[in-house]
Each structure stands twice: as C-alpha cells, then as structure tokens.
Enzyme design. Structure first.
Site, short mmCIF file in Angstrom:
data_model
loop_
_atom_site.label_atom_id
_atom_site.label_comp_id
_atom_site.label_asym_id
_atom_site.label_seq_id
_atom_site.Cartn_x
_atom_site.Cartn_y
_atom_site.Cartn_z
N GLU A 176 -40.04 -87.59 58.45
CA GLU A 176 -39.72 -87.41 57.04
C GLU A 176 -39.61 -88.78 56.36
O GLU A 176 -39.33 -89.77 57.01
CB GLU A 176 -38.41 -86.64 56.87
CG GLU A 176 -37.32 -86.98 57.87
CD GLU A 176 -36.90 -88.44 57.90
OE1 GLU A 176 -36.73 -89.03 56.81
OE2 GLU A 176 -36.73 -88.98 59.00
N GLU A 319 -38.70 -91.12 60.07
CA GLU A 319 -40.16 -91.11 59.93
C GLU A 319 -40.89 -90.75 61.22
O GLU A 319 -42.08 -91.03 61.36
CB GLU A 319 -40.67 -92.47 59.42
CG GLU A 319 -40.12 -92.88 58.08
CD GLU A 319 -40.55 -94.28 57.65
OE1 GLU A 319 -41.50 -94.83 58.26
OE2 GLU A 319 -39.95 -94.83 56.73
#
Length: 351
Positions: A176, A319
C-alpha cells in the site's frame, strides 16, 4: 452499483495436512539434526501444506500495490503532505521506489493500482486505474467509504487475485501507499482489539512525541464517531478503513478461498489481515508473516493473529517491502527442502 458481499463468507480451501506431514517427515530425514535449520524448515513445511506438494516454491510471486489517499491526512497525522501520494505513484510506476527495485530484484510481477488519489493523475504507464473517488472520507468526521465504495474496493482485491492465479502466481504479497494510512490502520486495530489509541498509535512516517499524541487524539475521535458494539468487521472497515486496506482485505479472503499462499507485509497490511480473519477466520491458515514492524501497535496485531513474524529488521516503510525482503529466504527454504540429501541417499548414519 449494488454489489453483494456474500462471497466474503465463502469457505476457504483446506490446507493439505497430508502434504505438510510428508514435508515434515522429509525434513526429519535430511542430513542434519532434526530442526537444526529452524524456521527455514517451517517455511517449507507451511508452503508444502498450502500448495499440496512435495516440492513447494514461492514462485511466481505476485505483488499487488494499492495506492490511494486518505481524508484523515488533513488532520495533520503525517509528516508528509498529501500530494506525496501522487508523486510516489509515479515513482513506483517508473521503478524508482524501494518496492519497485525489490520487485525487480526478486523477479516478482507487481500490479500497481490507483484506487483513489486526491488528484486524478489520468492514464499512467504501468498503473491500473480503479479509482473509487478522490480519496476516502476523513474518518475523524465521517465514514471512510460508502457501502458501494467498500464493495468495489473488496472486489478489486478479489479480481486481482483471480488474475494473478490465471497467470500461475504461487505467492501473494499486498502493499500500500497513501499518506496518512497508518491512522486508519490504527483505528481499525483499536476497534477490533478493543485497545486504546495511546497503546497502538505510533510515529508512522516519523512523527515526534507531540505528533503521535495528536494522531492518537484523531484516532480517538474516529473511534468515538464510528466504533459501536453492533458494528462488525465489515462495517468497521467501511467506516474506519481505506481503499488500500479494503482492497487488501478482499485480496486476502479470495486468495485463501482459492488456495493462494499469502505473505503479510507490515503494519497497514496487517490491519487488513486482521479484518480479513475477523470476516472469514479460515483466511488465517493461508498467511505467512514477513516481519515485525517498528510501529508499536504491530506487536498487538501479531498477538491477536497468533503470528510470529520471520524477520525483525526495524522496517516501517510498508509498500510490500517487508514481504519482498523475505522472498529470498522462502526460496532458500524450499530449495534446501527439495535438493538436500536424505541420510539414506547420502549413506550417512542417523543419530
């Protein structure tokens, strides 16, 4: 659009316990003292049970990178301005972000999604546009999502997993990126674990003590507005979550239903894992946990998920970088499991 959420409760594929037992038996026959390769043995055995094979492998690896903005960022819960989300979308897509470099290094396919950045970037090379709006609502003042946005976010995760399996993926990692997204992750964890914001709220991108205190107050305001005893995990996700967290939740549930092993990343993705397992408890059997995040609340999430992460490197980027970091160890575990000689094959006496 009126989308049903009934699929969320469909049963998950059972783990192949016979394959896991066979993998354990093989480990016990390899030319080493039993258990001497520690958690490398566990990795291979878990994957063998998930994949139903005596030759487990994490490859091919699929990373789903969900990028979106969060309305709560206007409350000053991050060190970085909101426009960084858009800038990082371009950076990830061009190959300049940490996860981009890592994905290339481990030869993983990464699918990047714009789920709703505040400023519509238009078409971006290597990015799939699945915009649900210009970011979520400010959870300190309103629900994060409408019912339709939540259903669509969950479905984006579901269909992304189906595409990954169509392309023979054997391991799923969700990532994300979105300024402010540790705040909805914290709020969700507080609501689901019944813990105070002061316990779970951390620095995120690097807030000082005053900033963390302010962030905890924002989380408390969101909980006061949205957390009610009658609200189950789906409604809490709608009210307190983010497009990225919801899409990851849908991806996790569908992966477990279809038998795709899940490697859970850090703090924000662990919030999605927590929601997914509260919606459909069978999802937990399909999860491996890459690392312990430096965010203080992560430990409480791991305890609630009965999880023991493999790595402790003080990571806090998100991420999918933690998940990507573990992949080489998973490969090593599986290669050793497949290729190491047994006592009989090597003519070595057992103890």
């Amino acid at each position: 659009m009126n989308m049903t959420l009934d699929w969320l409760k469909d049963p998950c594929r059972p783990i192949d316990h016979q394959a896991a037992a066979a993998a354990q038996a093989r480990q016990d026959k390899l030319t080493k003292p039993r258990g001497s390769l520690g958690r490398l043995e566990e990795m291979a055995i878990r994957l063998a049970g998930m994949q139903g094979t005596d030759a487990p492998t994490p490859d091919p690896v699929r990373i789903l990178q969900f990028v979106s903005d969060h309305g709560v960022a206007v409350e000053g819960v991050s060190c970085f301005p909101r426009e960084v989300t858009l800038q990082m979308l371009h950076n990830i897509a061009r190959g300049g972000a940490a996860v981009s470099v890592m994905a290339e290094a481990i030869d993983a396919v990464m699918e990047i999604f714009d789920l709703g950045i505040a400023t519509d970037p238009g078409p971006v090379a290597n990015v799939r546009s699945e915009r649900l709006g210009p970011g979520t609502g400010n959870i300190a003042r309103e629900p994060a999502m409408t019912e339709d946005q939540l259903a669509r976010a969950l479905d984006i995760g579901r269909t992304a997993v189906e595409r990954a399996l169509d392309e023979d993926a054997r391991l799923l990692i969700c990532g994300e990126m979105g300024i402010g997204n540790t705040t909805p992750a914290t709020a969700l964890a507080c609501a689901l674990l019944d813990l105070e914001p002061s316990i779970l709220t951390g620095p995120g991108t690097g807030l000082d003590r005053q900033g963390v205190s302010r962030k905890a107050q924002v989380v408390a305001a969101a909980l006061n507005l949205h957390a009610r005893p009658e609200h189950g995990p789906v409604e809490l996700l709608r009210r307190l979550g983010g497009f990225d967290i919801a899409a990851s939740t849908g991806a996790f549930i569908r992966a477990a239903q279809l038998g795709l092993p899940i490697l859970v990343d850090g703090f924000i993705i662990s919030a999605a894992a927590l929601v997914a397992t509260r919606i459909n408890p069978g999802v937990r059997d399909w999860m491996l946990f890459s690392h312990g995040s430096a965010e203080p609340g992560h430990r409480h999430m791991m305890e609630a998920l009965d999880a023991d992460p493999y790595l402790h490197l003080r990571l806090r980027l998100g991420e999918a970088t933690g998940g990507a970091t573990l992949v080489p160890l998973l490969r090593m575990a599986c290669v050793v499991h497949r290729k190491m000689a047994t006592f009989d094959e090597a003519g070595v006496s057992e103890a």
